[in-house]
Design a protein around this motif. Structure first.
Motif, PDB file in Angstrom:
ATOM      1  N   ALA A  64     -21.119  21.128 -20.289  1.00  0.00           N
ATOM      2  CA  ALA A  64     -22.219  21.683 -21.079  1.00  0.00           C
ATOM      3  C   ALA A  64     -22.813  20.656 -22.015  1.00  0.00           C
ATOM      4  CB  ALA A  64     -21.721  22.890 -21.880  1.00  0.00           C
ATOM      5  N   SER A  65     -21.969  19.862 -22.684  1.00  0.00           N
ATOM      6  CA  SER A  65     -22.496  18.872 -23.624  1.00  0.00           C
ATOM      7  C   SER A  65     -23.249  17.776 -22.898  1.00  0.00           C
ATOM      8  CB  SER A  65     -21.349  18.280 -24.451  1.00  0.00           C
ATOM      9  OG  SER A  65     -20.396  17.660 -23.596  1.00  0.00           O
ATOM     10  N   ALA A  66     -22.808  17.441 -21.692  1.00  0.00           N
ATOM     11  CA  ALA A  66     -23.531  16.436 -20.922  1.00  0.00           C
ATOM     12  C   ALA A  66     -24.887  16.948 -20.502  1.00  0.00           C
ATOM     13  CB  ALA A  66     -22.707  16.043 -19.684  1.00  0.00           C
ATOM     14  N   ALA A  67     -24.955  18.245 -20.102  1.00  0.00           N
ATOM     15  CA  ALA A  67     -26.233  18.819 -19.686  1.00  0.00           C
ATOM     16  C   ALA A  67     -27.219  18.847 -20.832  1.00  0.00           C
ATOM     17  CB  ALA A  67     -26.015  20.238 -19.144  1.00  0.00           C
ATOM     18  N   GLY A  72     -36.315  16.298 -20.135  1.00  0.00           N
ATOM     19  CA  GLY A  72     -37.219  16.843 -19.139  1.00  0.00           C
ATOM     20  C   GLY A  72     -38.009  18.017 -19.695  1.00  0.00           C
ATOM     21  N   ARG A  73     -38.716  18.691 -18.811  1.00  0.00           N
ATOM     22  CA  ARG A  73     -39.587  19.795 -19.199  1.00  0.00           C
ATOM     23  C   ARG A  73     -38.766  21.046 -19.499  1.00  0.00           C
ATOM     24  NH1 ARG A  73     -44.817  21.149 -19.246  1.00  0.00           N
ATOM     25  NH2 ARG A  73     -45.522  23.183 -18.506  1.00  0.00           N
ATOM     26  N   ASP A 100     -45.483  26.924 -27.964  1.00  0.00           N
ATOM     27  CA  ASP A 100     -44.503  26.793 -26.885  1.00  0.00           C
ATOM     28  C   ASP A 100     -45.052  27.269 -25.543  1.00  0.00           C
ATOM     29  OD1 ASP A 100     -42.660  25.732 -28.568  1.00  0.00           O
ATOM     30  OD2 ASP A 100     -41.474  27.554 -28.811  1.00  0.00           O
ATOM     31  N   LEU A 101     -46.042  28.149 -25.580  1.00  0.00           N
ATOM     32  CA  LEU A 101     -46.620  28.655 -24.329  1.00  0.00           C
ATOM     33  C   LEU A 101     -47.257  27.541 -23.516  1.00  0.00           C
ATOM     34  CD1 LEU A 101     -48.190  31.932 -25.742  1.00  0.00           C
ATOM     35  CD2 LEU A 101     -46.302  31.797 -24.107  1.00  0.00           C
ATOM     36  N   ALA A 102     -47.864  26.577 -24.198  1.00  0.00           N
ATOM     37  CA  ALA A 102     -48.500  25.459 -23.497  1.00  0.00           C
ATOM     38  C   ALA A 102     -47.509  24.336 -23.193  1.00  0.00           C
ATOM     39  CB  ALA A 102     -49.656  24.913 -24.332  1.00  0.00           C
ATOM     40  N   ALA A 103     -46.453  24.231 -23.987  1.00  0.00           N
ATOM     41  CA  ALA A 103     -45.511  23.130 -23.845  1.00  0.00           C
ATOM     42  C   ALA A 103     -44.442  23.399 -22.796  1.00  0.00           C
ATOM     43  CB  ALA A 103     -44.848  22.834 -25.193  1.00  0.00           C
ATOM     44  N   CYS A 104     -44.286  24.664 -22.394  1.00  0.00           N
ATOM     45  CA  CYS A 104     -43.205  25.036 -21.477  1.00  0.00           C
ATOM     46  C   CYS A 104     -43.745  25.510 -20.134  1.00  0.00           C
ATOM     47  CB  CYS A 104     -42.360  26.155 -22.088  1.00  0.00           C
ATOM     48  SG  CYS A 104     -41.500  25.720 -23.597  1.00  0.00           S
ATOM     49  N   GLU A 105     -42.890  25.433 -19.129  1.00  0.00           N
ATOM     50  CA  GLU A 105     -43.187  26.042 -17.832  1.00  0.00           C
ATOM     51  C   GLU A 105     -42.871  27.533 -17.976  1.00  0.00           C
ATOM     52  OE1 GLU A 105     -41.100  25.380 -13.688  1.00  0.00           O
ATOM     53  OE2 GLU A 105     -42.549  23.767 -14.103  1.00  0.00           O
ATOM     54  N   GLU A 155     -34.581  19.702 -10.784  1.00  0.00           N
ATOM     55  CA  GLU A 155     -34.679  19.092 -12.111  1.00  0.00           C
ATOM     56  C   GLU A 155     -36.107  19.100 -12.657  1.00  0.00           C
ATOM     57  OE1 GLU A 155     -32.803  15.299 -12.235  1.00  0.00           O
ATOM     58  OE2 GLU A 155     -30.811  16.119 -11.839  1.00  0.00           O
ATOM     59  N   GLU A 156     -36.884  20.137 -12.290  1.00  0.00           N
ATOM     60  CA  GLU A 156     -38.207  20.298 -12.878  1.00  0.00           C
ATOM     61  C   GLU A 156     -38.112  20.820 -14.306  1.00  0.00           C
ATOM     62  OE1 GLU A 156     -41.170  19.444 -11.840  1.00  0.00           O
ATOM     63  OE2 GLU A 156     -40.394  18.610  -9.979  1.00  0.00           O
TER      64      GLU A 156
END
Length: 279
Positions: A64-67, A72-73, A100-105, A155-156
């Protein structure tokens, strides 16, 4: 004058029919909200079991800490209204998310919310319709999770949050946000045990499976909360509409009495005038 009275009575009949529709919509929404709240207890217990299991598994791995260090997005699952007549339900979610609506998928749930998103020039990556019954929540959570896992696999997106509206008696409506991926270790209390749990899987594989269960449980919880809150908002909107209908009916019935009294007065005047005319 009789034509005017007929018009008033026709309007009264129309408003009474509207009142019947409003009462029916309010009753349906209340029943759906209560059904969703009844199912939340089971989902909360399921989610708590997964949280406890992850808390015991986390010390066995550094996955978990590595993830969490990956770049990325970001992804965002937002739950809005499926239907209308729910006040500013979807607007409440969009306003809380802001930039956040524009910054996130964006993975957007709710047909009515999708319409409002278009009006605000918000472009979701994926949209889905909220099921019409709360017992379909697990299957719908599977559908959302499948879309999410497809994006995570390539990894998107490397982080995923969700936002939904909850309603609680005495507190009203609240927009809640939660992290779904990667796991935030601070959300999972470590068990105070001296002996490590006995496992038959690789620790990383175990944690990965538990993370998938956790995501599914949290999605189910958000679906039920959002479903209940939307229907509760519709109950309140219909209650407000019912009060307006009652005010309209009171006004129209006052008009009916006044017009009828005017007709009676005119008839009395005509009769009196006919009696005093010379023969």
């Amino acid at each position: 004058m009789s034509e005017r009275l007929a018009d008033v009575r026709a309007r009264i009949a129309g408003v009474e029919q509207l009142g019947s529709v409003v009462n029916a919509m309010r009753g349906i929404a209340a029943a759906r909200a209560q059904a969703a709240r009844n199912r939340l207890a089971a989902v909360d217990a399921y989610a708590q079991t997964i949280v406890s299991a992850i808390g015991r598994a986390l010390p066995l791995t550094a996955h978990a800490s590595a993830a969490a260090r990956r770049e990325g997005r970001r992804g965002l699952v937002a739950f809005g209204a499926e239907q209308g007549f729910a006040g500013g339900f979807s607007e409440r979610v969009f306003d809380a998310l802001g930039a956040d609506l524009a910054a996130c998928e964006l993975f957007l749930v709710g047909a009515r919310a999708a319409v409002i998103a278009g009006q605000r020039d918000i472009q979701p990556f994926w949209t889905g319709a909220m099921p019409s019954h709360s017992d379909a929540a697990p299957k719908f959570a599977d559908r959302i999770a499948q879309k999410i896992f497809e994006r995570i696999a390539v990894e998107e997106i490397v982080r995923l949050d969700m936002a939904f509206v909850s309603w609680r008696a005495g507190r009203g409506f609240t927009v809640e946000r939660a992290r779904l991926f990667p796991l935030d270790p601070s959300l999972f209390p470590r068990a105070a045990e001296r002996i490590a749990p006995l496992i038959h899987l690789d620790a990383d594989a175990l944690l990965s499976d538990l993370a998938g269960e956790y995501l599914h449980a949290e999605l189910c919880r958000a679906i039920l909360h959002s479903f209940a809150a939307e229907n509760q908002a519709r109950v309140e909107a219909m209650a407000s509409t019912r009060r307006q209908v009652d005010r309209m009916l009171a006004s129209l019935r006052a008009d009916e009495r006044r017009v009828r009294q005017e007709e009676i007065t005119d008839e009395i005047i005509e009769l009196a005038a006919g009696q005093i005319l010379p023969r």
